[in-house]
Each structure stands twice: as C-alpha cells, then as structure tokens.
Design a protein around this motif. Structure first.
Motif, PDB file in Angstrom:
ATOM      1  N   ASP A 115     -16.017  32.253  32.123  1.00 44.66           N
ATOM      2  CA  ASP A 115     -15.171  32.525  33.283  1.00 44.66           C
ATOM      3  C   ASP A 115     -13.684  32.366  32.978  1.00 44.66           C
ATOM      4  N   ARG A 116     -13.335  31.513  31.998  1.00 40.98           N
ATOM      5  CA  ARG A 116     -11.925  31.383  31.657  1.00 40.98           C
ATOM      6  C   ARG A 116     -11.399  32.663  31.016  1.00 40.98           C
ATOM      7  N   GLU A 179     -28.404  27.315  33.674  1.00 44.28           N
ATOM      8  CA  GLU A 179     -27.933  26.436  34.747  1.00 44.28           C
ATOM      9  C   GLU A 179     -27.678  25.018  34.229  1.00 44.28           C
ATOM     10  N   THR A 180     -28.509  24.547  33.319  1.00 44.93           N
ATOM     11  CA  THR A 180     -28.268  23.235  32.715  1.00 44.93           C
ATOM     12  C   THR A 180     -26.959  23.225  31.953  1.00 44.93           C
ATOM     13  N   ARG A 181     -26.670  24.324  31.293  1.00 44.75           N
ATOM     14  CA  ARG A 181     -25.450  24.410  30.475  1.00 44.75           C
ATOM     15  C   ARG A 181     -24.195  24.559  31.329  1.00 44.75           C
ATOM     16  N   LEU A 182     -24.292  25.309  32.431  1.00 45.41           N
ATOM     17  CA  LEU A 182     -23.102  25.629  33.224  1.00 45.41           C
ATOM     18  C   LEU A 182     -22.929  24.735  34.443  1.00 45.41           C
ATOM     19  N   GLY A 183     -23.998  24.239  34.992  1.00 50.44           N
ATOM     20  CA  GLY A 183     -23.924  23.463  36.215  1.00 50.44           C
ATOM     21  C   GLY A 183     -24.181  24.338  37.441  1.00 50.44           C
ATOM     22  N   ALA A 184     -24.528  23.687  38.546  1.00 47.13           N
ATOM     23  CA  ALA A 184     -24.950  24.404  39.749  1.00 47.13           C
ATOM     24  C   ALA A 184     -23.850  25.251  40.363  1.00 47.13           C
ATOM     25  N   ASP A 185     -22.591  24.834  40.242  1.00 48.33           N
ATOM     26  CA  ASP A 185     -21.497  25.594  40.850  1.00 48.33           C
ATOM     27  C   ASP A 185     -21.159  26.841  40.032  1.00 48.33           C
ATOM     28  N   VAL A 186     -20.997  26.676  38.720  1.00 47.67           N
ATOM     29  CA  VAL A 186     -20.578  27.793  37.865  1.00 47.67           C
ATOM     30  C   VAL A 186     -21.663  28.863  37.793  1.00 47.67           C
TER      31      VAL A 186
END
Length: 242
Positions: A115-116, A179-186
């Motif tokens: 995303d960056r 999802e584990t790598r990015l997290g629930a928000d990302v």
C-alpha cells in the motif's frame, strides 16, 4: 534538461525535474538512471521491414513480494513488526523516472504490491495527470498487481483513470497467510478485485497470470477470480471462498 521539459509542458504543475546526469544535486541513484536511460530506449511504432516491432511501453519495479516481506507497507508487518518492506527506489527517483518516460511518450507500467508503494506511484501519476493537456487515455498509465491498497486509493485509482492489472491466482496463493501478515485492517484493501472493477471508469479489470511466478493456464485465473478458492476447492473460509 530542466528547461526543455518546461518548454514542452509550460503549464506542468508536477514536481518532476529532469536534470543532466552530471548535475551535482542528483543522488547516485538518479545519476545512474539518467546515464542508463539517455537515448538508449527508442520509441518504435510499426517498425522494421514488415512493421511488426512496436516499443512504446516500459515496466518499472518498485517493491518486493508479500511472501518475502518485501512489499512496501505504510505500517509494519503484523507478523514481522521490525520491517515495512522494501523500496527499490526512492519516491524522488521514481518521480524523475516516470516523468522522463512520460516526456518521451512511453506508457508507464509499474509493479506495485504494497500500500505504501501504490500510494507513492499514484501520487506521481496524479501530479502528471493534473497538468494541463495531459490525456490519461492517450498515456494509459498502469499499475501491475495492485495487491494491497488503502481504501482511499482504491477509489482514487478509478477516479484518475489509471489502469489496474491484477492476477487473481495471487489471491488464492496468498490467502493462507495474507491476513496474518498484514493484519485485520490492512487486509480490507488487499486483493479487492470487485472494488477495482466497480471503480474503473470503463467497468474493466484486466487479468493476467504472472507466469512463471504463477501457472500459465488462464483457466486457473478465471477460477480464482470467480470462486476465490484453491484448485482443491477450499480456502481459509472453507468452500465459501476467500
């Protein structure tokens, strides 16, 4: 070089500045880019005896892959908080490089996963497209992969008319750990193919295979796009799809 760019684009409001490679104000990376590019990549359309060679597009690589924690993120990785991934080039170098290729009449395609990096390159595209006389349909800037975006950038890319090209099997390959790598928000802005399709001005989302990273069989891509299931028919959500 700076003068010639402003003469060609007198109303340009972008921050793109193209300088001579010997300019002491350039970084080492910018100097290398200017030396490598120069006039070494000619733009060719229907070239050759049988008019079969066309060279009018380039692809740039800006970050790495999600699987190796190389995708460039705005926040640290959820499962590796000591890193935000890789930036292969600084935003300033990318800005100069994209501006140079735009000036020379090349379509610019950019490999972007995180995303960056998607935000950085969208900022550059938006600056160039905001200048007087720039036609997005004539230039056709494109993002390749578009795997992880902020929700605001998912809307912005459609508003700008930037082409988004995706590979659906990336979603079904990465779904076991993404999802584990990015997290629930990302993760909410990741592999968002329906959102990209709806935001497209033409209602079109180009698909590809990314062979040889993924399998070359196009049916695998169609299946992943529609079902969001592995070839075994499962996903982290069971048979309902991911």
């Amino acid at each position: 070089m700076r003068a010639s760019y402003r003469q060609a684009h007198p109303h340009n409001r972008t921050a793109v500045v193209l300088r001579n490679p010997a300019d002491p104000a350039l970084s080492d990376g910018q100097r290398r880019i200017r030396r490598v590019l120069g006039a070494q990549i000619p733009r060719l359309v229907n070239y050759g005896r049988d008019a079969r060679l066309t060279v009018r597009a380039v692809k740039l690589f800006t970050d790495g892959a999600l699987g190796s924690w190389g995708a460039s993120l705005l926040a640290p990785y959820a499962d590796k908080p000591d890193t935000t991934g890789l930036l292969r080039s600084s935003p300033a170098v990318l800005r100069n490089l994209v501006g140079k290729f735009y000036e020379d009449g090349f379509q610019v395609n950019v490999h972007m996963i995180g995303d960056r990096e998607n935000k950085v390159v969208l900022d550059i595209f938006e600056d160039i497209l905001g200048a007087d006389g720039v036609d997005v349909r004539a230039w056709q800037p494109r993002i390749e992969h578009v795997q992880i975006m902020q929700e605001s950038d998912l809307k912005r890319v459609g508003r700008l008319g930037v082409i988004t090209s995706v590979q659906p099997t990336h979603a079904t390959s990465d779904m076991w750990y993404a999802e584990t790598r990015l997290g629930a928000d990302v993760i909410r802005g990741a592999y968002a193919y329906q959102t990209l399709l709806r935001s497209s001005a033409d209602g079109i989302l180009p698909l590809g295979s990314d062979f040889p990273v993924e399998g070359i069989n196009p049916l695998l891509g169609f299946y992943a796009a529609v079902a969001r299931l592995s070839v075994r028919g499962d996903s982290p959500n069971g048979t309902a799809g991911w």
